[in-house]
Design an enzyme around this catalytic site. Sequence first.
Site, mmCIF file in Angstrom:
data_model
loop_
_atom_site.group_PDB
_atom_site.id
_atom_site.type_symbol
_atom_site.label_atom_id
_atom_site.label_comp_id
_atom_site.label_asym_id
_atom_site.label_seq_id
_atom_site.Cartn_x
_atom_site.Cartn_y
_atom_site.Cartn_z
ATOM 1 C CE LYS A 80 30.862 32.184 42.061
ATOM 2 N NZ LYS A 80 30.915 30.715 41.966
ATOM 3 N NE ARG B 72 32.190 32.336 34.621
ATOM 4 C CZ ARG B 72 32.950 31.334 35.042
ATOM 5 N NH1 ARG B 72 33.707 30.684 34.177
ATOM 6 N NH2 ARG B 72 32.943 30.980 36.310
ATOM 7 C CB VAL C 176 36.201 38.630 31.823
ATOM 8 C CG1 VAL C 176 35.300 39.447 32.745
ATOM 9 C CG2 VAL C 176 36.769 37.403 32.542
ATOM 10 C CE1 TYR D 105 43.482 34.438 42.494
ATOM 11 C CE2 TYR D 105 44.996 34.639 44.346
ATOM 12 C CZ TYR D 105 43.839 35.021 43.696
ATOM 13 O OH TYR D 105 43.037 35.998 44.240
ATOM 14 C CB ILE E 126 38.143 31.951 44.887
ATOM 15 C CG1 ILE E 126 39.117 31.828 43.720
ATOM 16 C CG2 ILE E 126 38.778 32.705 46.039
ATOM 17 C CD1 ILE E 126 39.441 33.153 43.047
#
Length: 251
Positions: free
Chosen positions: A14, A36, A62, A173, A211
């Site tokens: 996505k 995932r 990951v 972040y 996000i």
Amino acid sequence: MNQPRIALITGAAKGIGRAAADLLAAQGVTVVIGARDPHRGEQAAAAIRAAGGHAHALTLDVTDAATVHAAASWIDGRFGRLDILVNNAAITGSGNAAPKDALDRVPSAVDVDLVRAVFDTNVFAVITVTNTMLPLLRRSPAARIVNLSSHSASLTMTAEADGPLSGLVSAAYSPSKAALNALTLQYANELRKNTGILVNAAAPGYVDTDINGHTGVLTPAQGAAVVVRLATLGPDGPTGAFHSQEGPLPW
């Protein structure tokens, strides 16, 4: 007849990763969708194939080295090399919160375990994926590595007291992306000699994705444009650079 290039994109089911996959496939690149969720990964790959592109889906977390090594083994067995690696998978630590609501990232109140989790995905996992894929990348005549960074990784821009990033306060972040930029430079410096591998960081801009709770102003395809440009650089392209679609960004 030239063989088609092979690209692996992490977190490609996505958002920007998926858009980069679509754009690369449209250029004739065979895309490996790392995801995932195997169901969502296969949906993305099937959509690319339905549009006339070549795509495969692999289960790839990951932060799980076993799935990373399994993905490398599959790519080795199927193609024998890798031409493009896009390290796209990332987390904010705040779920779907928009930046203005991401109070759990404020430095004075942040939970250090949250910072560790963000760095685990955004920095340490990039090392795992890159090092695992490097033997395959070294077999390519012109491999490219693109790390998904952010404008918020720029120390210069963040240091502007009244600049556009001064209100984005994050102990997780933004520092993780600054660390990723530093890591990008280290890989570029190591690989610039005798490999032909170019390693760069891409800042896609404020893109409408999960996000940031879909508060972004750019489409995923607009954000992915710089990723694709850096992934398909010619032999005279930059390495160890930090770019948005508009051009170089200050470190």
